[in-house]
Write an enzyme that holds these catalytic residues in place. Structure first.
Site, PDB file in Angstrom:
ATOM      1  N   GLU A 128      -5.997 -58.985 -22.954  1.00  0.00           N
ATOM      2  CA  GLU A 128      -4.774 -58.372 -22.963  1.00  0.00           C
ATOM      3  C   GLU A 128      -4.645 -56.860 -22.969  1.00  0.00           C
ATOM      4  O   GLU A 128      -5.689 -56.221 -23.182  1.00  0.00           O
ATOM      5  CB  GLU A 128      -4.236 -58.850 -24.532  1.00  0.00           C
ATOM      6  N   ASP A 141       1.680 -54.667 -31.188  1.00  0.00           N
ATOM      7  CA  ASP A 141       1.094 -53.856 -30.226  1.00  0.00           C
ATOM      8  C   ASP A 141       1.938 -52.405 -29.984  1.00  0.00           C
ATOM      9  O   ASP A 141       3.327 -52.698 -30.012  1.00  0.00           O
ATOM     10  CB  ASP A 141       1.074 -54.253 -28.802  1.00  0.00           C
TER      11      ASP A 141
END
Ligand code: FRU
Length: 547
Positions: free
Chosen positions: A251, A48
């Protein structure tokens, strides 16, 4: 990450990690599959984007990074900077997994965000203005049970939210060990040790003069929204969810405003939520959905039109390789630039690259547009293309007969193409471009439009190396209605191991990795089933950002 396993075996790896060099050796950025204009670290694993922050002319990008190898281990925050969202400069690791290298890793630094605390509300700075601190909030993933320097006790695999700050524009960071984790566990009734809770996203909310924090209660498909005046003490304000897609854990939440059709008197808030697995239809693994609504400083109130039956969603990108999207802080209020991880937990640890693993998407500018009566998120690439592209070559074709191809020769492996064509009256036919192809087109990636179903498609079944994962060799589809004048426009960005497609006005995007062989530089147009008219193709070669 993979939903079931929260890295139970991390400490086993720490001995091996100790053997890795602390600072990566340089690389030529010419290894097989190495992206030439998408960000990758010189070496090692990334996932990420984290802490995206624009400050004093510099775009900071932090990211989930393993300083010791190409697997998802020893999660740290890597750091890169850019002046133009095109060229990136890798900086020293910002937050290194505690214990790395050489010891048992006790704490990993999972995803989070960063803000510039210009009024020094946190007190971490030496003053305000130019002396103010950069503050990052991240998820502490505690590998084993321990009592922390703050006196707080944590269990093995606990996820809590912590703070760090930088007084030198992000070059070096100090974790607030006297206080961390500043949010030890989610509130009652969610404090059970089995609940996953992560990815704090902080932003400044001027109307209420407060910091706002969103976090994901991942396996409950909820966002928890908090407010604060000092970034350290947070008050729970509301909960949001579950809504729409809930096929996997939630998420990496984002929440930000955008004007509809550039009308600043008509602002909607956008929540972006990562989902793994349970991404867009036809994909396996990770994806990002968005929900539109209003935010009043404490609650995010979704628009009825943005909610669907359970499982349906508004997908931010319809491809398999667009995840954990994060929007920049620090830009003008309605300038929202997003970067996503161009991979998928389904196979991220198996992609056939060598010294690095996984890449970021092109940074994209987000907007809201009314299209066919619906307000949709639209995207366009942000890069400073003039700096890296050649003059476009334009080809006009008034008609391409049914079941024919038009060879375009060798266009290379890094290109930006604009393809516009008339949707006409065709039925049961498709039109598109085959690229990253070998000379005989036995290896190729097909990007096209299916007139009957009104879908863009990317077909990577014969795109090259697909053997590392059984779901990889697939066709992906995304809905796109022709424009009012009956034309369809596809903007295509191909790099050595990816294609990103922006359809129409950017309301439909589809991102997919591909791993073609070295000589896969050829391209051609194809018309299946029916004649295609008024084709306009313009192609630019894209240079490397690493030269
Ligand atoms: C999303 C994610 C986050 C987590 C991070 C760990 O890809 O699973 O939820 O913080 O990756 O690296």
């Amino acid at each position: 990450m993979r939903p079931r396993t929260l890295l139970p075996s991390i400490s086993i790896f720490s001995a091996a990690l100790a053997l890795q060099p602390a600072s990566p050796a340089p690389t030529p950025y010419t290894e097989p599959y190495r992206p030439q204009y998408h960000f990758t670290p010189a070496r090692n694993w990334i996932n990420d984007p984290n802490g995206l922050l624009y400050l004093n002319g510099t775009y900071h990008m932090f990211y989930q990074y393993n300083p010791g190898g190409v697997a998802h281990e020893a999660m740290s925050w890597g750091h890169a900077t850019s002046q133009d969202l095109t060229h990136w400069d890798e900086r020293p690791v910002a937050l290194t997994a505690r214990g790395f290298p050489g010891k048992n890793i006790s704490e990993q630094f999972f995803s989070g965000s960063a803000v510039y605390d210009v009024d020094n509300s946190s007190g971490y700075g030496n003053g305000t203005g130019t002396d103010a601190p950069m503050v990052a909030m991240y998820t502490s993933f505690y590998v084993y049970g321990q009592t922390l320097p703050s006196g707080k006790k944590v269990r093995a695999n606990q996820q809590s939210q912590s703070l760090a700050y930088s007084l030198d524009s992000g070059e070096t960071w100090t974790t607030d060990d006297a206080a961390n984790p500043i949010l030890l566990q989610p509130p009652h009734p969610y404090e059970s040790q089995y609940k996953e809770w992560r990815d704090p996203n902080v932003f400044w909310h001027a109307p209420t003069n407060k910091w706002i924090l969103t976090t994901a209660l991942s396996d409950l498909h909820k966002l928890l929204i908090y407010t604060s005046t000092d970034l350290k003490n947070w008050t729970l304000a509301s909960e949001f969810g579950p809504y729409n897609a809930v096929g996997g854990v939630w998420e990496c939440p984002n929440l930000f405003p955008l004007p509809v059709d550039n009308d600043e008197s008509n602002v909607k808030w956008v929540a972006i939520i990562g989902l793994n697995p349970g991404g867009p239809p036809g994909t396996v693994g990770s994806g990002n959905q968005y929900i539109l609504g209003q935010f009043n400083g404490t609650h995010f109130l979704p628009d009825a039109e943005s909610l669907h039956g359970q499982g349906e969603a508004n997908w931010l990108d319809h491809g398999p390789d667009f995840y954990a999207a994060l929007v920049y802080n620090g830009l003008p209020e309605f300038q929202r630039t997003v970067v996503a991880w161009m991979s998928n937990w389904q196979y991220a640890e198996k992609v056939p690259t060598t010294v690095w693993r996984n890449a970021m998407t092109i940074p994209r500018r987000l907007g809201l547009k009314t299209i066919n009566g619906k307000v949709l998120v639209v995207q366009e690439p942000e890069a400073n293309w003039a700096a890296i592209t050649s003059k476009p070559q334009t080809t006009r074709i008034s008609s391409l007969p049914a079941n024919s191809t038009r060879n375009l020769g060798s266009l290379g492996k890094t290109l930006a193409a604009n393809l516009t064509f008339s949707a006409g009256e065709q039925n049961g036919s498709s039109f598109g471009i085959s690229l990253l192809a070998t000379q005989n087109f036995t290896t190729q990636t097909l990007i096209g439009y299916d007139f009957a179903t009104q879908h863009i498609f990317v077909d990577r079944r014969a795109s090259g190396n697909t053997s590392f994962d059984e779901t990889f060799a697939s066709v992906y589809r995304a809905p796109l209605e022709p424009a009012d004048d009956g034309t369809v426009t596809l903007r295509i960005f191909a790099d050595w191991s990816s294609v990103e497609v922006f359809g129409g006005q950017g309301e439909t995007t589809l991102t997919a990795q591909v791993f073609p062989p070295e000589g896969a530089t050829h391209a051609r147009l194809f018309a299946n089933g029916a004649e295609v008219e008024d084709v306009l193709l313009s192609v630019s070669k894209v240079g490397s950002i690493w030269n």
